[in-house]
Design a protein around this motif. Structure first.
Motif, PDB file in Angstrom:
ATOM      1  N   SER A   1      17.389 -58.335 -24.380  1.00  0.00           N
ATOM      2  CA  SER A   1      17.614 -59.212 -25.529  1.00  0.00           C
ATOM      3  C   SER A   1      17.031 -58.633 -26.822  1.00  0.00           C
ATOM      4  CB  SER A   1      17.011 -60.593 -25.258  1.00  0.00           C
ATOM      5  OG  SER A   1      15.650 -60.428 -24.939  1.00  0.00           O
ATOM      6  N   PHE A   2      16.067 -57.703 -26.690  1.00  0.00           N
ATOM      7  CA  PHE A   2      15.452 -57.111 -27.891  1.00  0.00           C
ATOM      8  C   PHE A   2      16.328 -55.978 -28.449  1.00  0.00           C
ATOM      9  CE2 PHE A   2      11.889 -58.271 -25.011  1.00  0.00           C
ATOM     10  CZ  PHE A   2      11.363 -59.310 -25.764  1.00  0.00           C
ATOM     11  N   PRO A   3      16.362 -55.842 -29.766  1.00  0.00           N
ATOM     12  CA  PRO A   3      17.038 -54.656 -30.327  1.00  0.00           C
ATOM     13  C   PRO A   3      16.292 -53.385 -29.901  1.00  0.00           C
ATOM     14  CG  PRO A   3      16.514 -56.266 -32.041  1.00  0.00           C
ATOM     15  CD  PRO A   3      15.804 -56.718 -30.812  1.00  0.00           C
ATOM     16  N   ILE A   4      17.041 -52.321 -29.640  1.00  0.00           N
ATOM     17  CA  ILE A   4      16.414 -51.059 -29.189  1.00  0.00           C
ATOM     18  C   ILE A   4      16.874 -49.922 -30.095  1.00  0.00           C
ATOM     19  CG2 ILE A   4      16.240 -49.390 -27.265  1.00  0.00           C
ATOM     20  CD1 ILE A   4      17.205 -51.732 -25.436  1.00  0.00           C
ATOM     21  N   LEU A   5      15.936 -49.098 -30.490  1.00  0.00           N
ATOM     22  CA  LEU A   5      16.316 -47.840 -31.150  1.00  0.00           C
ATOM     23  C   LEU A   5      16.031 -46.716 -30.154  1.00  0.00           C
ATOM     24  CD1 LEU A   5      17.228 -46.061 -33.454  1.00  0.00           C
ATOM     25  CD2 LEU A   5      14.950 -46.208 -34.447  1.00  0.00           C
ATOM     26  N   LYS A   6      17.102 -46.099 -29.678  1.00  0.00           N
ATOM     27  CA  LYS A   6      16.969 -45.022 -28.677  1.00  0.00           C
ATOM     28  C   LYS A   6      16.931 -43.695 -29.432  1.00  0.00           C
ATOM     29  CE  LYS A   6      19.611 -43.172 -24.740  1.00  0.00           C
ATOM     30  NZ  LYS A   6      19.825 -41.832 -25.207  1.00  0.00           N
ATOM     31  N   ILE A   7      15.803 -42.994 -29.310  1.00  0.00           N
ATOM     32  CA  ILE A   7      15.631 -41.723 -30.039  1.00  0.00           C
ATOM     33  C   ILE A   7      15.820 -40.535 -29.098  1.00  0.00           C
ATOM     34  CG2 ILE A   7      13.996 -40.292 -31.369  1.00  0.00           C
ATOM     35  CD1 ILE A   7      14.227 -42.711 -32.938  1.00  0.00           C
ATOM     36  N   GLY A   8      16.637 -39.571 -29.533  1.00  0.00           N
ATOM     37  CA  GLY A   8      16.818 -38.331 -28.770  1.00  0.00           C
ATOM     38  C   GLY A   8      16.802 -37.111 -29.661  1.00  0.00           C
ATOM     39  N   GLN A   9      16.715 -37.355 -30.970  1.00  0.00           N
ATOM     40  CA  GLN A   9      16.737 -36.227 -31.911  1.00  0.00           C
ATOM     41  C   GLN A   9      15.758 -36.482 -33.051  1.00  0.00           C
ATOM     42  OE1 GLN A   9      20.659 -35.106 -33.254  1.00  0.00           O
ATOM     43  NE2 GLN A   9      19.901 -33.661 -34.761  1.00  0.00           N
TER      44      GLN A   9
END
Ligand SMILES: Cc1ncc(C[n+]2csc(CCOP(=O)(O)OP(=O)(O)O)c2C)c(N)n1
Ligand code: SF4
Length: 536
Positions: free
Chosen positions: A258-266
């Protein structure tokens, strides 16, 4: 397109072949070794005449790859995280020379120190050098990021760091393979002064590097490996880096968070995406494998009073690797930890193999040293480091590759006499030789034992760069040939080995003792292979 079941390391290797590399340069080290081994054993790589041989250490690997990039071809460099310390001079300066042919440096980190001396986080090196960093969350991304990384490297004319960690490197998943690309043709840089880091040129290029940071960040915002995933509960926004995204998702089998997610890969960090998440949510939780790199940066540039949780405030433990359970606890979910490991499988320290040549070497050394007080043996990193454990209790230090000879020298300079160094053949050529020259130049009273088992045993038996040349190297750097002694570390020579060691311990100059017998693991593998060949 074909689908393969690959280790993270193998996915990186396969992608490097598919991206058209002309060479891989590496020194073995867990958890990175399988990348180079995969390419060494690949039929396609052999057909494509891809250079795939072990380098003598990580610095020579990095520099060779840079030379290949200068010549316009694509190159990959692989090492474990502590190897990046060894390669650091070349690595940091390569950001200023920039690249010609694409270059990816793979650094495999080992959080929780499964087989390492520390758990340093290579992302700091990438940030320090001011180059783009890629950090996959799964094996498919590891594959895709190598293809993307080479394009990025050539487009932005910069080396790219690919950071992986043990769990990703050593676990398998299905990976979709793309059609391969040809190798680059030989093409020198347009500016033939690009790689000359004289101050006047370096200053100019450093300014260019700084100016390019905006482009690097723009690529991070748009590259596709950084994604903002919407969520309805804005009481908390979650930032994940690399594999931490998987650990988060394992807590939500239906993939509904339910939480917004910022997925970082770069990296550099996609600042706009981070600011968007921060502005929308009342607090942030940062889940990253390794040191709190992102968390620290957020506290620096988003300091507007909202709570930021992570490793720095204790929501996640500061040290050790992440796992789904730690993430669950950080989210306030149920502790999902399984049962404790049964006592039969815990507390089993590693030990030298039965019949290992190092056993006889340590037995002889211990007896030869009996008449002196304890605490005079400086060791190094390899199977022989297990001499620290009972029943040997034979060594007193293990710090970094090559440190045995130089620490023994420093202690000898301080008056410790005798002072002994114990080092393996591969470690000796990696970074022991230079310390031996220091000893020779100072005529230090040190006894150096080079335990020559004709291989790099600890990392699985790779070729050792000094094979067949150890005595010649020692003579070449100036050790008196009368004090270069070769022993056969077998129990039947125990008495004469003790006598030889005692003689050299009494010598007030540099002596080198070389107990030489092949590692029984590589010897038995060779025997099996020969038998198999004879049957076929
Ligand atoms: C800078 C660095 N690179 C790589 C490694 C991984 N590593 C540990 S010991 C070792 C070499 C061991 O070979 P050798 O010195 O011949 O000893 P052996 O294990 O054969 O006894 C390697 C490559 C490391 N610990 N540090
Ligand atoms: S792998 Fe080889 S060097 Fe290492 S402990 Fe076993 S026999 Fe000894």
């Amino acid at each position: 397109m074909t689908k393969l079941m690959l280790l993270g390391d193998e996915a990186i290797a396969q992608a490097a072949i598919d991206a058209g590399i002309s060479g891989i340069y590496a020194y073995p080290g867990t958890p990175s070794t399988e990348i180079t081994e995969f390419i060494m054993n690949s039929k396609e790589a052999k057909e494509g005449m891809i250079h795939a041989k072990w380098s003598v250490n990580e610095k020579t690997a990095m520099e060779s790859a840079l030379g290949m990039s200068y010549a316009g071809k694509r190159a990959m460099v692989c090492m474990k995280h502590v190897g990046l310390n060894v390669a650091a001079d070349a690595f940091v300066n390569s950001a200023i020379t920039g690249a010609n042919g694409g270059i990816i440096v793979v650094s495999a980190d080992d959080p929780s120190m499964h087989s390492s001396q520390n758990e340093q986080d290579s992302r700091f090196y990438g940030k320090f050098a001011l180059i783009p960093i890629l950090e996959p969350s799964n094996q498919q991304e590891a594959y895709d990021m190598v293809l993307y990384g080479f394009e990025l490297s050539e487009k932005l004319k910069t080396p790219v760091l690919l950071r992986v960690t043990t769990r990703l490197a050593h676990s398998r998943a299905g990976v979709l393979r793309m059609p391969g690309r040809d190798q680059n043709t030989l093409k020198l840089p347009d500016n033939l002064k690009q790689f000359i880091l004289l101050p006047a040129i370096a200053r100019k290029q450093y300014k260019t590097l700084v100016a390019k940071q905006e482009d690097y960040t723009a690529m991070s915002e748009s590259g596709g490996f950084n994604r903002l995933i919407e969520g309805t509960d804005k009481t908390m926004g979650i930032i994940t880096t690399g594999i931490a995204y998987n650990y988060l998702m394992e807590n939500f089998p239906d993939r509904k968070v339910s939480f917004p997610i910022l997925k970082i890969g770069q990296y550099p960090l996609p600042r706009k995406l981070v600011e968007k998440l921060y502005s929308e949510c009342s607090s942030l939780l940062v889940l990253e494998e390794g040191y709190p790199l992102v968390e620290e940066m957020l506290r620096g540039y988003l300091n507007h009073g909202k709570a930021i949780h992570g490793r720095l405030d204790g929501t996640v433990p500061f040290d050790g690797e992440l796992n789904p359970n730690i993430v669950a606890v950080a989210l306030g979910l149920k502790d999902t930890r399984g049962r404790d490991v049964p006592s039969v499988v815990v507390g089993r320290p590693p030990s030298l193999c039965k019949g290992c040549p190092h056993i006889s070497s340590y037995n002889a050394l211990n007896e030869a040293l009996e008449t002196w007080s304890k605490g005079r043996v400086f060791s190094d990193i390899g199977c022989y480091t297990l001499g620290a454990l009972p029943p040997f209790n034979a060594i007193n230090s293990c710090v970094d590759m090559g440190a045995s000879i130089t620490m023994a020298k420093g202690a000898a300079d301080a008056g410790l006499n005798p002072s002994v160094a114990v080092i393996g053949d591969s470690t000796f050529t990696h970074s022991g030789m230079t310390g031996l020259i220091d000893c020779v130049n100072d005529n230090s009273a040190v006894t150096v034992m080079i335990l020559d088992n004709s291989t790099t045993a600890m990392t699985g038996g790779q070729d050792s760069a000094g094979y067949g040349k150890i005595e010649e190297i020692c003579k070449g750097v100036g050790v008196d040939p009368d004090h270069i002694v070769v022993l056969n570390p077998l129990p039947k020579y125990h008495a004469e080995n003790i006598a030889a060691i005692k003689r050299e311990l009494g010598y007030q100059g540099v002596s080198v003792i070389i107990p030489r017998r092949e590692c029984i693991q590589t010897a038995s593998r060779k025997l099996k292979a020969a038998k198999k060949e004879a049957v076929e």
